[in-house]
Design a protein around this motif. Structure first.
Motif, short mmCIF file in Angstrom:
data_model
loop_
_atom_site.label_atom_id
_atom_site.label_comp_id
_atom_site.label_asym_id
_atom_site.label_seq_id
_atom_site.Cartn_x
_atom_site.Cartn_y
_atom_site.Cartn_z
N ASN A 108 -3.65 -0.02 10.01
CA ASN A 108 -2.58 0.05 10.58
C ASN A 108 -1.75 -1.46 10.44
OD1 ASN A 108 -3.04 -1.56 12.84
ND2 ASN A 108 -3.36 0.41 14.16
N SER A 109 -0.46 -1.37 10.91
CA SER A 109 0.46 -2.74 10.71
C SER A 109 -0.32 -3.78 11.54
CB SER A 109 1.80 -2.34 10.98
OG SER A 109 1.98 -1.91 12.35
N LYS A 110 -1.03 -3.66 12.65
CA LYS A 110 -1.67 -4.43 13.25
C LYS A 110 -2.88 -4.96 12.86
CE LYS A 110 0.46 -2.80 17.46
NZ LYS A 110 0.06 -2.15 19.09
N PHE A 111 -3.49 -4.55 11.65
CA PHE A 111 -4.64 -4.95 10.93
C PHE A 111 -5.69 -4.36 11.72
CE2 PHE A 111 -1.96 -8.55 9.94
CZ PHE A 111 -1.76 -8.47 8.63
N ASP A 112 -5.65 -3.15 12.29
CA ASP A 112 -6.83 -2.52 13.07
C ASP A 112 -7.19 -1.34 11.91
OD1 ASP A 112 -6.54 -3.58 15.55
OD2 ASP A 112 -5.10 -1.97 16.12
N MET A 113 -8.62 -1.33 11.90
CA MET A 113 -9.11 -0.16 10.84
C MET A 113 -8.97 1.07 11.53
SD MET A 113 -12.93 0.03 8.96
CE MET A 113 -13.25 -1.90 9.07
N VAL A 136 0.74 6.12 10.19
CA VAL A 136 0.29 4.92 10.83
C VAL A 136 -0.44 4.10 9.92
CG1 VAL A 136 -1.32 4.08 12.61
CG2 VAL A 136 0.07 5.92 13.12
N THR A 137 -1.03 4.70 8.54
CA THR A 137 -1.57 3.79 7.68
C THR A 137 -0.58 2.76 7.12
OG1 THR A 137 -3.09 5.35 7.16
CG2 THR A 137 -3.09 3.78 5.45
N ALA A 138 -0.83 1.61 7.12
CA ALA A 138 -0.15 0.45 6.59
C ALA A 138 -0.51 0.14 5.10
CB ALA A 138 0.02 -0.60 7.43
N PHE A 139 -1.71 0.22 5.04
CA PHE A 139 -2.20 -0.57 3.68
C PHE A 139 -3.80 0.12 3.76
CE2 PHE A 139 -3.02 -3.91 6.46
CZ PHE A 139 -4.61 -4.36 6.20
N VAL A 140 -4.31 0.06 2.25
CA VAL A 140 -5.79 0.48 2.30
C VAL A 140 -6.41 -0.62 1.42
CG1 VAL A 140 -6.95 2.49 1.12
CG2 VAL A 140 -5.06 2.92 2.27
N ASP A 141 -7.62 -1.11 1.78
CA ASP A 141 -8.39 -1.91 1.09
C ASP A 141 -9.68 -1.39 0.44
OD1 ASP A 141 -6.75 -3.80 1.89
OD2 ASP A 141 -8.18 -4.95 3.37
N ALA A 142 -9.92 -1.93 -0.74
CA ALA A 142 -11.06 -1.41 -1.46
C ALA A 142 -12.25 -2.44 -1.40
CB ALA A 142 -10.84 -1.04 -2.75
N ARG A 143 -13.37 -2.15 -1.06
CA ARG A 143 -14.36 -3.26 -0.76
C ARG A 143 -15.80 -2.74 -1.46
NH1 ARG A 143 -14.46 -7.10 3.44
NH2 ARG A 143 -12.51 -7.64 4.27
N PHE A 152 -9.59 -5.14 -3.55
CA PHE A 152 -8.12 -5.15 -3.71
C PHE A 152 -7.58 -4.40 -2.65
CE2 PHE A 152 -9.69 -1.83 -6.32
CZ PHE A 152 -9.04 -0.79 -6.02
N ARG A 153 -6.33 -4.63 -2.48
CA ARG A 153 -5.64 -3.91 -1.61
C ARG A 153 -4.56 -2.78 -2.14
NH1 ARG A 153 -3.60 -7.38 3.24
NH2 ARG A 153 -5.78 -6.80 3.77
N MET A 154 -4.08 -1.86 -1.47
CA MET A 154 -3.11 -0.71 -2.10
C MET A 154 -2.21 -0.59 -0.85
SD MET A 154 -6.34 1.60 -3.11
CE MET A 154 -7.34 0.71 -2.53
N GLU A 155 -0.84 -0.83 -1.35
CA GLU A 155 0.17 -0.43 -0.35
C GLU A 155 1.00 0.74 -0.85
OE1 GLU A 155 0.63 -5.21 0.86
OE2 GLU A 155 2.09 -4.26 -0.62
N ARG A 156 1.81 1.33 0.18
CA ARG A 156 2.83 2.34 -0.14
C ARG A 156 3.55 1.91 -1.50
NH1 ARG A 156 2.42 6.36 3.61
NH2 ARG A 156 1.53 5.75 5.40
N ALA A 157 3.87 2.87 -2.25
CA ALA A 157 4.64 2.76 -3.34
C ALA A 157 6.14 2.59 -2.78
CB ALA A 157 4.56 3.50 -4.49
#
Ligand SMILES: [Zn+2]
Length: 157
Positions: A108-113, A136-143, A152-157
């Motif tokens: 989420n936007s507060k960096f909580d997974m 509530v999802t702000a971004f998605v990380d690939a690990r 890398f990171r993915m953000e909303r288009a």
């Protein structure tokens, strides 16, 4: 029905960070190691999002994918090519070489997974789009699914 546009953008490591890592390694910084890739799928460059070819020199250094000051703060090792490379620019396409062996984590936007799923054997794009259906999802990380390293990171288009 028209083909729907990708709902997210790929965000590779910033060129400024890759360049700074190359300079730090050139100056002998203790936390920047030069590694020679010795396998074809073990050394993904976070800047061009290609695996290093065996024999290529990589810089290994710590990167704070989730910044300090949060419960999920996380700094960990990543690779970039030691030689300048082109930043991944197919921002609407999930990187082909990294479709396997990744776990996707939603924040989420507060960096909580808030969610996570291993993508081996399924279509990563569908997992990312499902995570993004949650407002509530702000971004998605690939690990890396094995070593846990940020890719890398993915953000909303
Ligand atoms: Zn690279």
């Amino acid at each position: 029905m028209t083909k729907s546009k990708s709902k997210f953008l790929i965000v590779p490591l910033a060129s400024e960070i890759a360049d700074a890592a190359r300079q730090a390694a050139a100056h002998g910084a203790g936390d920047h190691a030069i590694i020679v890739a010795d396998s074809p799928h073990g050394f993904p460059c976070r800047h061009c999002l290609h695996f290093a070819r065996p024999g290529e020199r990589m810089i290994l250094f710590p990167y704070a994918a989730i910044p300090a000051g949060h419960p999920y703060s996380e700094t960990g090792p990543i690779f970039v090519h030691a030689e300048p490379c082109l930043r991944y620019d197919a921002v609407n396409e999930f990187p082909d070489e990294l479709r396997q062996g990744r776990v996707l984590r939603a924040y989420n936007s507060k960096f909580d997974m808030i969610d996570a799923e291993v993508v081996d054997g399924c279509e990563p794009k569908e997992v990312v789009e499902r995570f993004l259906q949650n407002p509530v999802t702000a971004f998605v990380d690939a690990r890396s699914v094995t070593r846990g390293c940020y890719t890398f990171r993915m953000e909303r288009a």
